[in-house]
Design a protein around this motif. Structure first.
Motif, mmCIF file in Angstrom:
data_model
loop_
_atom_site.group_PDB
_atom_site.id
_atom_site.type_symbol
_atom_site.label_atom_id
_atom_site.label_comp_id
_atom_site.label_asym_id
_atom_site.label_seq_id
_atom_site.Cartn_x
_atom_site.Cartn_y
_atom_site.Cartn_z
ATOM 1 N N LYS A 2 0.849 -1.193 0.000
ATOM 2 C CA LYS A 2 0.000 0.000 0.000
ATOM 3 C C LYS A 2 0.882 1.239 0.000
ATOM 4 O O LYS A 2 1.727 1.401 0.886
ATOM 5 C CB LYS A 2 -0.907 0.000 1.227
ATOM 6 C CG LYS A 2 -1.922 -1.139 1.231
ATOM 7 C CD LYS A 2 -2.643 -1.230 2.559
ATOM 8 C CE LYS A 2 -3.544 -0.041 2.797
ATOM 9 N NZ LYS A 2 -4.322 -0.195 4.068
ATOM 10 N N CYS A 28 -3.452 4.776 8.085
ATOM 11 C CA CYS A 28 -4.027 3.962 7.007
ATOM 12 C C CYS A 28 -3.201 2.720 6.685
ATOM 13 O O CYS A 28 -3.466 2.036 5.694
ATOM 14 C CB CYS A 28 -4.218 4.820 5.760
ATOM 15 S SG CYS A 28 -5.375 6.176 6.023
ATOM 16 N N LEU A 30 -0.132 2.345 5.563
ATOM 17 C CA LEU A 30 0.616 2.410 4.308
ATOM 18 C C LEU A 30 2.016 1.832 4.514
ATOM 19 O O LEU A 30 2.633 2.028 5.557
ATOM 20 C CB LEU A 30 0.730 3.858 3.822
ATOM 21 C CG LEU A 30 -0.583 4.610 3.601
ATOM 22 C CD1 LEU A 30 -0.306 6.070 3.239
ATOM 23 C CD2 LEU A 30 -1.430 3.946 2.524
ATOM 24 N N ARG A 98 0.914 -2.881 -6.487
ATOM 25 C CA ARG A 98 0.759 -1.877 -5.453
ATOM 26 C C ARG A 98 -0.617 -1.226 -5.564
ATOM 27 O O ARG A 98 -1.143 -1.082 -6.661
ATOM 28 C CB ARG A 98 1.844 -0.808 -5.560
ATOM 29 C CG ARG A 98 3.241 -1.323 -5.191
ATOM 30 C CD ARG A 98 4.323 -0.380 -5.677
ATOM 31 N NE ARG A 98 5.653 -0.777 -5.242
ATOM 32 C CZ ARG A 98 6.404 -1.687 -5.834
ATOM 33 N NH1 ARG A 98 5.941 -2.342 -6.890
ATOM 34 N NH2 ARG A 98 7.607 -1.970 -5.383
ATOM 35 N N THR A 99 -1.186 -0.860 -4.432
ATOM 36 C CA THR A 99 -2.412 -0.063 -4.433
ATOM 37 C C THR A 99 -2.043 1.336 -3.970
ATOM 38 O O THR A 99 -1.217 1.504 -3.055
ATOM 39 C CB THR A 99 -3.475 -0.665 -3.491
ATOM 40 O OG1 THR A 99 -2.944 -0.737 -2.161
ATOM 41 C CG2 THR A 99 -3.887 -2.045 -3.947
ATOM 42 N N SER A 101 -2.997 5.430 -2.846
ATOM 43 C CA SER A 101 -3.920 6.389 -2.239
ATOM 44 C C SER A 101 -3.279 7.772 -2.308
ATOM 45 O O SER A 101 -2.077 7.905 -2.037
ATOM 46 C CB SER A 101 -4.176 6.057 -0.770
ATOM 47 O OG SER A 101 -4.742 4.786 -0.614
#
Length: 197
Positions: A2, A28, A30, A98-99, A101
């Motif tokens: 993330k 979050c 990450l 990978r995601t 944000s």
């Protein structure tokens, strides 16, 4: 993995940027936060004051102590107006698995409906809104497709802005303790933001 994206001109990067990134990383879950200086942001009229190399170098200097932070020059290399949708698509192509944000301040959260191709962007990234005391985010006024992809986190009030730093430097007032020491030294050594005599 993330990954949080911190975009901006970083003209210059300061402690407010770093604290927002760290709060988002922690809140979050990450794995990393990638700082991506923009070549020319679409919702700002002014050109950055420092050149691209100086802004990128300041980001490198600001984050070199933090193993979870990385600097990326993808938008500086591309040039032109820095649209988030183009950046994310390039990142997904180059860094599969990978995601992503976007970490954005409360002022930018309210601007989200104006972002270029925002509906498409909201399908492929999430947004982390950093809310400072006294700056409320009216989530209910945002389209549902943004609300569904938005997480709001809190952050203490640190009243520092890049604009103020540039003005103080131009006025020959101190900017020490507003930016990391390595950024401070770089600004001073290169006389960034100083008015010509």
């Amino acid at each position: 993995m993330k990954v949080g994206i911190m975009g901006g001109t970083f003209d210059p990067i300061h402690y407010g940027h770093l604290l927002a990134a760290e709060r988002a990383r922690e809140a979050c879950g990450l794995d990393e936060v990638w700082f991506i200086p923009s070549f020319q942001p679409p919702l700002k009229d002014n050109e950055p004051n420092a050149d691209t190399n100086a802004r990128l170098e300041m980001v490198y200097r600001a984050i070199d102590f933090q193993p979870h932070f990385r600097a990326m020059d993808i938008e500086l290399e591309r040039g032109g107006t820095s649209y988030s949708i183009d950046t994310v698509k390039s990142l997904q192509e180059n860094y599969p698995g990978r995601t992503f944000s976007y970490i954005i301040g409360s002022d930018r959260v309210n601007d989200l409906p104006q972002w270029h191709r925002i509906e498409e962007l909201a399908r492929i990234v999430a947004f982390i809104g950093v809310e400072r005391p006294g700056e409320s985010i009216d989530v209910s006024s945002l389209p549902v497709y943004i609300q569904d992809r938005l997480t709001i986190i809190g952050m203490p009030l640190i009243d520092i802005s890049s604009t103020e730093i540039r003005q103080r430097q131009a006025d020959k007032r101190s900017i020490r303790f507003m930016v990391p020491e390595k950024v401070y030294s770089f600004i001073k050594r290169n006389a960034l933001y100083e008015k010509p005599e």
